[in-house]
Design a protein around this motif. Structure first.
Motif, PDB file in Angstrom:
ATOM      1  N   ARG A 232       0.836  -1.201   0.000  1.00 37.91           N
ATOM      2  CA  ARG A 232       0.000   0.000   0.000  1.00 37.91           C
ATOM      3  C   ARG A 232       0.875   1.257   0.000  1.00 37.91           C
ATOM      4  N   TYR A 233       1.962   1.168   0.739  1.00 38.60           N
ATOM      5  CA  TYR A 233       2.893   2.301   0.816  1.00 38.60           C
ATOM      6  C   TYR A 233       4.288   1.813   0.429  1.00 38.60           C
ATOM      7  N   PRO A 234       5.106   2.707  -0.066  1.00 38.98           N
ATOM      8  CA  PRO A 234       6.442   2.265  -0.490  1.00 38.98           C
ATOM      9  C   PRO A 234       7.379   2.055   0.692  1.00 38.98           C
ATOM     10  N   LYS A 235       8.513   1.444   0.404  1.00 38.87           N
ATOM     11  CA  LYS A 235       9.526   1.262   1.445  1.00 38.87           C
ATOM     12  C   LYS A 235      10.293   2.573   1.633  1.00 38.87           C
ATOM     13  N   GLU A 297       3.320  16.977  -4.641  1.00 43.26           N
ATOM     14  CA  GLU A 297       2.106  16.332  -4.144  1.00 43.26           C
ATOM     15  C   GLU A 297       2.025  14.921  -4.749  1.00 43.26           C
ATOM     16  N   PRO A 298       1.497  13.923  -4.055  1.00 44.28           N
ATOM     17  CA  PRO A 298       0.882  14.009  -2.730  1.00 44.28           C
ATOM     18  C   PRO A 298       1.857  13.934  -1.554  1.00 44.28           C
ATOM     19  N   CYS A 299       3.145  13.652  -1.814  1.00 42.54           N
ATOM     20  CA  CYS A 299       4.083  13.488  -0.692  1.00 42.54           C
ATOM     21  C   CYS A 299       4.200  14.775   0.135  1.00 42.54           C
ATOM     22  N   ALA A 300       4.223  15.936  -0.561  1.00 43.16           N
ATOM     23  CA  ALA A 300       4.552  17.189   0.115  1.00 43.16           C
ATOM     24  C   ALA A 300       3.667  17.457   1.331  1.00 43.16           C
ATOM     25  N   ASP A 301       2.422  16.985   1.293  1.00 39.64           N
ATOM     26  CA  ASP A 301       1.513  17.242   2.414  1.00 39.64           C
ATOM     27  C   ASP A 301       1.095  15.964   3.138  1.00 39.64           C
ATOM     28  N   CYS A 302       1.804  14.907   2.899  1.00 38.94           N
ATOM     29  CA  CYS A 302       1.369  13.603   3.423  1.00 38.94           C
ATOM     30  C   CYS A 302       1.923  13.372   4.839  1.00 38.94           C
ATOM     31  N   ASP A 303       1.118  12.746   5.684  1.00 40.71           N
ATOM     32  CA  ASP A 303       1.547  12.450   7.064  1.00 40.71           C
ATOM     33  C   ASP A 303       2.683  11.432   7.109  1.00 40.71           C
ATOM     34  N   ARG A 304       2.858  10.689   6.026  1.00 43.24           N
ATOM     35  CA  ARG A 304       3.883   9.636   6.046  1.00 43.24           C
ATOM     36  C   ARG A 304       5.225  10.088   5.472  1.00 43.24           C
ATOM     37  N   ARG A 305       5.338  11.385   5.160  1.00 41.14           N
ATOM     38  CA  ARG A 305       6.559  11.801   4.447  1.00 41.14           C
ATOM     39  C   ARG A 305       7.826  11.687   5.290  1.00 41.14           C
ATOM     40  N   GLU A 306       7.681  11.639   6.617  1.00 37.85           N
ATOM     41  CA  GLU A 306       8.853  11.423   7.469  1.00 37.85           C
ATOM     42  C   GLU A 306       8.971   9.939   7.854  1.00 37.85           C
ATOM     43  N   ILE A 307       8.095   9.114   7.274  1.00 42.12           N
ATOM     44  CA  ILE A 307       8.156   7.669   7.559  1.00 42.12           C
ATOM     45  C   ILE A 307       8.800   6.936   6.378  1.00 42.12           C
ATOM     46  N   ASP A 308       8.301   7.260   5.161  1.00 38.84           N
ATOM     47  CA  ASP A 308       8.859   6.556   3.995  1.00 38.84           C
ATOM     48  C   ASP A 308       9.607   7.490   3.044  1.00 38.84           C
ATOM     49  N   PHE A 309       9.615   8.784   3.352  1.00 42.39           N
ATOM     50  CA  PHE A 309      10.376   9.770   2.558  1.00 42.39           C
ATOM     51  C   PHE A 309       9.985   9.754   1.073  1.00 42.39           C
ATOM     52  N   GLY A 310       8.740   9.395   0.804  1.00 48.24           N
ATOM     53  CA  GLY A 310       8.263   9.394  -0.585  1.00 48.24           C
ATOM     54  C   GLY A 310       8.678   8.162  -1.358  1.00 48.24           C
ATOM     55  N   GLY A 311       9.245   7.158  -0.656  1.00 44.66           N
ATOM     56  CA  GLY A 311       9.626   5.918  -1.334  1.00 44.66           C
ATOM     57  C   GLY A 311      11.010   6.010  -1.948  1.00 44.66           C
ATOM     58  N   ASN A 325       9.022  12.532  -8.383  1.00 41.98           N
ATOM     59  CA  ASN A 325       7.627  12.100  -8.256  1.00 41.98           C
ATOM     60  C   ASN A 325       7.480  11.142  -7.079  1.00 41.98           C
ATOM     61  N   THR A 326       6.253  11.045  -6.603  1.00 41.87           N
ATOM     62  CA  THR A 326       5.932  10.006  -5.621  1.00 41.87           C
ATOM     63  C   THR A 326       6.226   8.641  -6.237  1.00 41.87           C
ATOM     64  N   ASP A 327       6.870   7.787  -5.463  1.00 41.54           N
ATOM     65  CA  ASP A 327       7.131   6.419  -5.923  1.00 41.54           C
ATOM     66  C   ASP A 327       5.785   5.751  -6.252  1.00 41.54           C
ATOM     67  N   ALA A 329       4.899   2.897  -6.170  1.00 37.07           N
ATOM     68  CA  ALA A 329       4.524   1.826  -5.230  1.00 37.07           C
ATOM     69  C   ALA A 329       3.522   2.336  -4.205  1.00 37.07           C
ATOM     70  N   CYS A 330       3.411   3.649  -4.067  1.00 38.98           N
ATOM     71  CA  CYS A 330       2.464   4.242  -3.114  1.00 38.98           C
ATOM     72  C   CYS A 330       1.054   4.268  -3.718  1.00 38.98           C
ATOM     73  N   SER A 331       0.092   3.815  -2.918  1.00 38.35           N
ATOM     74  CA  SER A 331      -1.294   3.780  -3.410  1.00 38.35           C
ATOM     75  C   SER A 331      -1.861   5.183  -3.607  1.00 38.35           C
TER      76      SER A 331
HETATM   77 FE1  SF4 Z   1       2.704   9.738   1.475  1.00 41.75          FE
HETATM   78 FE2  SF4 Z   1       4.810   8.122   1.295  1.00 41.75          FE
HETATM   79 FE3  SF4 Z   1       2.854   7.964  -0.501  1.00 41.75          FE
HETATM   80 FE4  SF4 Z   1       4.457  10.077  -0.504  1.00 41.75          FE
HETATM   81  S1  SF4 Z   1       5.061   7.973  -0.923  1.00 41.75           S
HETATM   82  S2  SF4 Z   1       2.224  10.107  -0.689  1.00 41.75           S
HETATM   83  S3  SF4 Z   1       4.896  10.311   1.686  1.00 41.75           S
HETATM   84  S4  SF4 Z   1       2.678   7.515   1.708  1.00 41.75           S
END
Ligand code: SF4
Ligand code: FES
Length: 361
Positions: A232-235, A297-311, A325-327, A329-331
C-alpha cells in the motif's frame, strides 16, 4: 558546525568483478572495471573517515568481495577503524584457509547468498555452477564461529519452492535467514517479465514466512523483504536519501544508494578527491533529495513523508521518468494503478535471461 547526523552504515562495493552473473543483480548496468578499483590504502583511509563520521557497520560487497586478493587486509582495516565488518558473498573463492585468514583479520559477520533449493535452477539463476560449493561453505563458516546469515532472493521462478528453500537454509544452521523478493533495479529490471511473482505467489509466501518465523523463533531469526509493487505504501528506501547509508563504488564514487547513477543529471564525487565528511554533508548528490523541499504532491503534504520519505527516488525515476515524483509503489500516487496492472498481467512466454556481464573485466 553541521548538525547533520552521520550515516550508520558504509557499503563498500570493493569490485564489480564477480564469478556469478545473477539475473537480478542490483549492480548498475555500467560497471567499473578492475583497473579503476580503489587501492587497499584508499579503502583503509575511507574506513577511518567513515568511523570518524559515525558509521558503525561496514558492509564489504561487490560484485564478489573475494575477487579482491587483499580482502583480508581490507577486513583488518575495517576492524582497525573500529567498524563492525560484514562480508556479503556468493562464496565462490572461499576456501578453508581463506576463511581462517578472514576470521583472524576480524571478520564478524558473513552473508552467503543462495539462489534456490534446486541445484539446476540455482545455477541457472546465477549463470554459474555455484550451488554445490555454497552448501559446503556453511560448515567452514560455522567452524570459524562467525555470525552467519543466509540470504535468498525470491521471484516467480523459485517462489513455488519456498518451503524447500527455507528448509535448505535452515539446514545450514545460520543465526539469521533473509528472504528478499527481487527489487527491480539494475539487471532485475531487464528480467522483470520473468521475475515478477504472481499475486497468489506473494500471498502464499507471506503465509509460509509467518509459519516459518513461528517455527524458528528463538533459534533462527527469519526476516523477509516483500515486493513493494504489491504494497500500500512504499519502502523508506535506504532509510531515506542521504540519511543513513553511504555507498562507495569500486572506483571511489560516493552514492546515496546502489542505483542512483540511473538518475539523469546526477554527478557523483569521489573519495579520491574529497573527504567522506564533505561527501556526506556537502556533495550535491547527497543533498539532492534530502529533506522535503524537493517533494511534490501528494508526498509534500502527506503524514507519512517522514516515515517513507516518498519511497524510492530511483524507482520513481524508472517508472515515471521523474525522480522527484511520488514512488508509484504508493497507493496515493496517480500512477499506482499502472504498477498494479503490471503485477496482474499474466506471465509472458519465457524469454531469454539477460545475465549480468561485466564488460572490460
Ligand atoms: Fe505519502 Fe509516502 Fe505515498 Fe508520498 S510515498 S504520498 S509520503 S505515503
Ligand atoms: Fe535509489 Fe531507492 S534505490 S533511492
Amino acid at each position: 558546525m553541521s548538525t547533520l547526523p552521520g550515516p550508520l552504515s558504509l557499503v563498500a562495493e570493493l569490485t564489480h568483478r564477480c564469478p556469478l552473473h545473477c539475473v537480478y543483480c542490483s549492480n548498475p548496468l555500467q560497471m567499473q572495471s578492475a583497473k579503476d578499483e580503489l587501492s587497499t590504502e584508499d579503502w583503509a583511509r575511507v574506513f577511518h573517515q567513515a568511523a570518524a563520521l559515525g558509521v558503525l557497520h561496514l558492509h564489504l560487497t561487490g560484485g564478489e568481495p573475494l575477487a579482491r586478493s587483499d580482502i583480508a587486509k581490507l577486513v583488518a582495516a575495517g576492524r582497525e577503524a573500529n567498524l563492525y565488518v560484514n562480508m556479503i558473498t556468493s562464496g565462490l573463492g572461499l576456501t578453508a584457509d581463506r576463511m581462517i585468514e578472514l576470521k583472524d583479520a576480524g571478520l564478524e559477520h558473513i552473508q552467503l547468498s543462495l539462489q534456490d533449493a534446486d541445484e539446476e535452477k540455482a545455477n541457472e539463476f546465477a549463470g554459474a555452477r555455484a550451488h554445490a560449493h555454497k552448501l559446503k561453505l556453511a560448515t567452514l563458516i560455522r567452524q570459524q564461529d562467525i555470525a552467519f546469515t543466509v540470504n535468498v532472493v525470491v521471484h516467480r521462478e523459485n517462489l513455488d519452492r519456498l518451503e524447500d528453500i527455507l528448509a535448505l537454509a535452515e539446514s545450514l544452521e545460520p543465526q539469521r535467514i533473509e528472504v528478499a523478493h527481487v527489487q527491480y533495479y539494475g539487471w532485475a529490471l531487464k528480467n522483470r517479465d520473468r521475475l515478477m511473482p504472481t499475486p497468489s505467489q506473494v500471498e502464499r509466501s507471506v503465509q509460509l514466512i509467518q509459519e516459518a518465523q513461528s517455527r524458528l523463533s528463538g533459534r533462527i531469526q527469519l526476516q523477509a523483504v516483500f515486493p513493494d509493487y504489491y504494497a500500500r505504501y512504499p519502502k523508506p528506501c535506504v532509510g531515506g536519501w542521504g540519511r543513513q547509508m553511504m555507498l562507495i563504488d569500486p572506483a571511489g564514487l560516493a552514492l546515496p544508494c546502489h542505483a542512483a547513477a540511473i538518475i539523469p543529471g546526477m554527478e557523483f564525487d569521489s573519495v579520491r578527491t574529497h573527504s567522506l565528511e564533505w561527501l556526506w554533508q556537502q556533495s550535491p548528490a547527497f543533498n539532492r533529495f534530502r529533506g522535503q523541499s524537493w517533494m511534490k504532491e501528494p508526498c509534500a503534504d502527506c503524514d507519512r513523508r517522514e516515515i517513507d520519505f516518498g519511497g524510492c527516488r530511483c524507482q520513481a525515476f524508472q517508472l515515471t521518468g521523474d525522480p522527484a515524483n511520488t514512488d508509484p509503489a504508493c497507493s496515493l500516487s496517480d500512477l499506482h494503478a499502472d504498477l498494479v496492472a503490471i503485477t496482474q498481467t499474466p506471465p509472458p512466454p519465457p524469454s531469454q535471461w539477460v545475465y549480468r556481464i561485466l564488460a572490460n573485466s
